[in-house]
Design a protein around this motif. Structure first.
Motif, PDB file in Angstrom:
ATOM      1  N   ARG A   1     -13.107   2.412 -12.448  1.00 40.45           N
ATOM      2  CA  ARG A   1     -11.778   2.214 -13.026  1.00 40.45           C
ATOM      3  C   ARG A   1     -11.803   1.019 -13.980  1.00 40.45           C
ATOM      4  O   ARG A   1     -12.660   0.141 -13.893  1.00 40.45           O
ATOM      5  CB  ARG A   1     -10.733   1.935 -11.932  1.00 40.45           C
TER       6      ARG A   1
ATOM      7  N   PRO B   1      -5.050   4.088 -13.002  1.00 42.82           N
ATOM      8  CA  PRO B   1      -5.062   5.284 -12.151  1.00 42.82           C
ATOM      9  C   PRO B   1      -6.269   6.161 -12.440  1.00 42.82           C
ATOM     10  O   PRO B   1      -6.777   6.858 -11.550  1.00 42.82           O
ATOM     11  CB  PRO B   1      -3.763   6.000 -12.522  1.00 42.82           C
ATOM     12  N   GLU B   2      -6.738   6.143 -13.702  1.00 41.57           N
ATOM     13  CA  GLU B   2      -7.859   7.005 -14.093  1.00 41.57           C
ATOM     14  C   GLU B   2      -9.171   6.488 -13.507  1.00 41.57           C
ATOM     15  O   GLU B   2      -9.435   5.289 -13.531  1.00 41.57           O
ATOM     16  CB  GLU B   2      -7.972   7.058 -15.620  1.00 41.57           C
TER      17      GLU B   2
ATOM     18  N   ASP C   1       0.843  -1.188   0.000  1.00 48.11           N
ATOM     19  CA  ASP C   1       0.000   0.000   0.000  1.00 48.11           C
ATOM     20  C   ASP C   1       0.881   1.241   0.000  1.00 48.11           C
ATOM     21  O   ASP C   1       1.908   1.293   0.684  1.00 48.11           O
ATOM     22  CB  ASP C   1      -0.907   0.018   1.230  1.00 48.11           C
ATOM     23  N   ASN C   2       0.464   2.264  -0.764  1.00 46.07           N
ATOM     24  CA  ASN C   2       1.207   3.520  -0.842  1.00 46.07           C
ATOM     25  C   ASN C   2       0.303   4.676  -0.438  1.00 46.07           C
ATOM     26  O   ASN C   2      -0.841   4.750  -0.878  1.00 46.07           O
ATOM     27  CB  ASN C   2       1.722   3.760  -2.263  1.00 46.07           C
TER      28      ASN C   2
ATOM     29  N   GLY D   1      -1.532   7.939  -0.581  1.00 44.65           N
ATOM     30  CA  GLY D   1      -1.906   8.929  -1.578  1.00 44.65           C
ATOM     31  C   GLY D   1      -1.855   8.466  -3.017  1.00 44.65           C
ATOM     32  O   GLY D   1      -2.069   9.275  -3.929  1.00 44.65           O
ATOM     33  N   ARG D   2      -1.560   7.191  -3.263  1.00 43.58           N
ATOM     34  CA  ARG D   2      -1.543   6.693  -4.635  1.00 43.58           C
ATOM     35  C   ARG D   2      -1.839   5.202  -4.642  1.00 43.58           C
ATOM     36  O   ARG D   2      -2.008   4.593  -3.586  1.00 43.58           O
ATOM     37  CB  ARG D   2      -0.213   6.986  -5.318  1.00 43.58           C
ATOM     38  N   LEU D   3      -1.895   4.635  -5.843  1.00 35.30           N
ATOM     39  CA  LEU D   3      -2.274   3.240  -5.984  1.00 35.30           C
ATOM     40  C   LEU D   3      -1.247   2.310  -5.326  1.00 35.30           C
ATOM     41  O   LEU D   3      -0.063   2.632  -5.241  1.00 35.30           O
ATOM     42  CB  LEU D   3      -2.382   2.876  -7.465  1.00 35.30           C
TER      43      LEU D   3
ATOM     44  N   GLU E   1       3.241   0.119 -10.497  1.00 37.06           N
ATOM     45  CA  GLU E   1       2.140   0.734  -9.748  1.00 37.06           C
ATOM     46  C   GLU E   1       0.814   0.283 -10.346  1.00 37.06           C
ATOM     47  O   GLU E   1       0.695   0.058 -11.557  1.00 37.06           O
ATOM     48  CB  GLU E   1       2.246   2.253  -9.805  1.00 37.06           C
ATOM     49  N   GLY E   2      -0.200   0.140  -9.496  1.00 36.72           N
ATOM     50  CA  GLY E   2      -1.529  -0.227  -9.982  1.00 36.72           C
ATOM     51  C   GLY E   2      -1.889  -1.677  -9.748  1.00 36.72           C
ATOM     52  O   GLY E   2      -2.979  -2.105 -10.123  1.00 36.72           O
TER      53      GLY E   2
ATOM     54  N   TYR F   1     -10.482   0.305  -3.458  1.00 45.19           N
ATOM     55  CA  TYR F   1     -10.383  -0.012  -4.876  1.00 45.19           C
ATOM     56  C   TYR F   1     -11.341  -1.099  -5.346  1.00 45.19           C
ATOM     57  O   TYR F   1     -11.709  -1.117  -6.518  1.00 45.19           O
ATOM     58  CB  TYR F   1      -8.943  -0.429  -5.213  1.00 45.19           C
TER      59      TYR F   1
ATOM     60  N   SER G   1       1.253  -1.009  -5.193  1.00 38.60           N
ATOM     61  CA  SER G   1       2.211  -1.405  -6.215  1.00 38.60           C
ATOM     62  C   SER G   1       2.838  -2.750  -5.885  1.00 38.60           C
ATOM     63  O   SER G   1       2.853  -3.188  -4.733  1.00 38.60           O
ATOM     64  CB  SER G   1       3.307  -0.345  -6.368  1.00 38.60           C
TER      65      SER G   1
END
Length: 370
Positions: free
Chosen positions: A354, A314-315, A232-233, A235-237, A261-262, A339, A239
């Motif tokens: 997504r 990410p989108e 887990d990261n 503020g972002r997806l 990432e993702g 997610y 990886s």
């Protein structure tokens, strides 16, 4: 001579102007619709491409390492270890050992050097170990088994000597015997040197003799120990991360290498050879069928691994409705996160509209093929 008409039209009437404006608005609306459709298609294609790229790179990285698992050059058995593992935990000893060549953890964080307070919940992890970057040398005639230094003949055009950095874990061997130790010399040196206990993990003090005097041609390998898990990261997806043995000064550490990432989920099953024909008879999860989390048990019977990952874009708001599909590898997992929503039967619903895709690859361990 005829006089000019005084009734010639000068400009547009109000009705004509309104008609022209209406036609212009219709045309502009059509252009705008084409633009918005193209923009949506571009966002969708970009999201799909990024998911495909993430899935391809993730499976390629892991498949390469799994294929190499257990490779030790000419070593027919485990090499003689000079590493100081006296105070090491079971997991630390395992991380620096060539056996088992592959090992996993089911829906829990890997325990290799505490990697992973940030490990994503309910995802699998695994470690693979092998000898890589083989380099062949002729020995110097002065070598003997009792000295801590082993000289090799370095070619004139070889700019990096042995090529092994100070602190790296090196496996030396030929058909007579093999040794694994922590190198103390730099990459430009023409000899390998066993380090003392002033580095981590260091070699045993006093050091044991080499397994042989190395009077024959020998090959050096860099010991690879790679642990894969999903992180887990903030503020972002999430990886896919690989924790790899990396030189740091004269020491060696397990450093995180963020690969893709993702990736929000990874599940792994292992192909067990139960009858000795080197073919997988069944695929099972880690922690079952005597695949013990500490590395003991029947890990030497694993001849292949089946990895399944779930990647998302990410989108957001790319699709009109959330994707819902069956993810067989996640059967038995119930989770609701930022997610996706996981149901016990393996059904997964992706949130925020997504794009998502499941990628599965079955990889054979080359050194255990028939």
């Amino acid at each position: 001579m005829k006089s000019l008409s005084l009734n010639r039209q000068m400009g547009l009437s109000l009705i004509e102007l309104m008609v022209a404006m209406l036609i212009s608005l219709i045309l502009l609306g059509g252009v705008l619709q084409v633009f918005l459709s193209s923009k949506d298609m571009y966002r969708t294609n970009t999201a799909v491409a990024r998911v495909q790229e993430a899935g391809r790179f993730a499976t390629d990285f892991m498949a390469f390492d799994i294929r190499q698992a257990g490779y030790k050059g000419e070593c027919l058995s485990d090499p003689l270890s000079h590493l100081d593992m006296g105070s090491a935990t079971t997991d630390e000893k395992n991380a620096f050992s060539t056996s088992p060549a592959i090992q996993g953890w089911d829906n829990s964080k890997p325990v290799i050097f505490g990697a992973a307070d940030s490990t994503r919940e309910d995802t699998d992890a695994f470690i693979v170990k092998y000898a890589g970057d083989g380099k062949e040398f002729d020995p110097q005639g002065t070598n003997n088994a009792q000295t801590p230094s082993l000289g090799v003949e370095v070619k004139v055009d070889d700019e990096k000597g042995t090529g092994a950095y100070a602190g790296q874990i090196v496996l030396l061997g030929n058909s007579t015997g093999c040794d694994i130790f922590q190198n103390a010399n730099n990459a430009n040196a023409s000899s390998f040197q066993r380090a003392g206990k002033n580095v981590d993990p260091g070699n045993e003090v006093p050091t044991a003799d080499w397994s042989q005097s190395y009077q024959k041609k020998l090959t050096s390998y860099i010991f690879r120990s790679h642990t894969y898990y999903v992180r887990d990261n903030a503020g972002r997806l999430p990886s896919l991360v690989r924790k790899a043995l990396t030189p740091s000064g004269n020491n060696v550490i397990f450093a995180d290498e963020e690969l893709v990432e993702g990736v929000i989920d990874m599940q792994v099953t292992y192909g067990l050879d139960q009858d000795g024909d080197r073919l997988a008879d069944e695929y099972v999860k880690a922690g079952t069928n005597n695949l013990v989390a500490t590395g003991t048990g029947d890990w030497d019977k694993v001849v292949s691994a089946r990895i399944s990952i779930l990647a998302v874009s990410p989108e957001i708001n790319v699709l009109e409705e959330p994707q819902t599909f069956v993810y067989p590898a996640a059967v038995g997992i119930e989770r609701d996160d930022d997610y996706a929503l996981y149901e016990d039967d393996g059904t997964v619903t992706i949130k925020n509209n997504r794009v998502a895709q499941v990628y599965t690859a079955t990889v054979a361990i080359r050194n255990r093929l028939p």
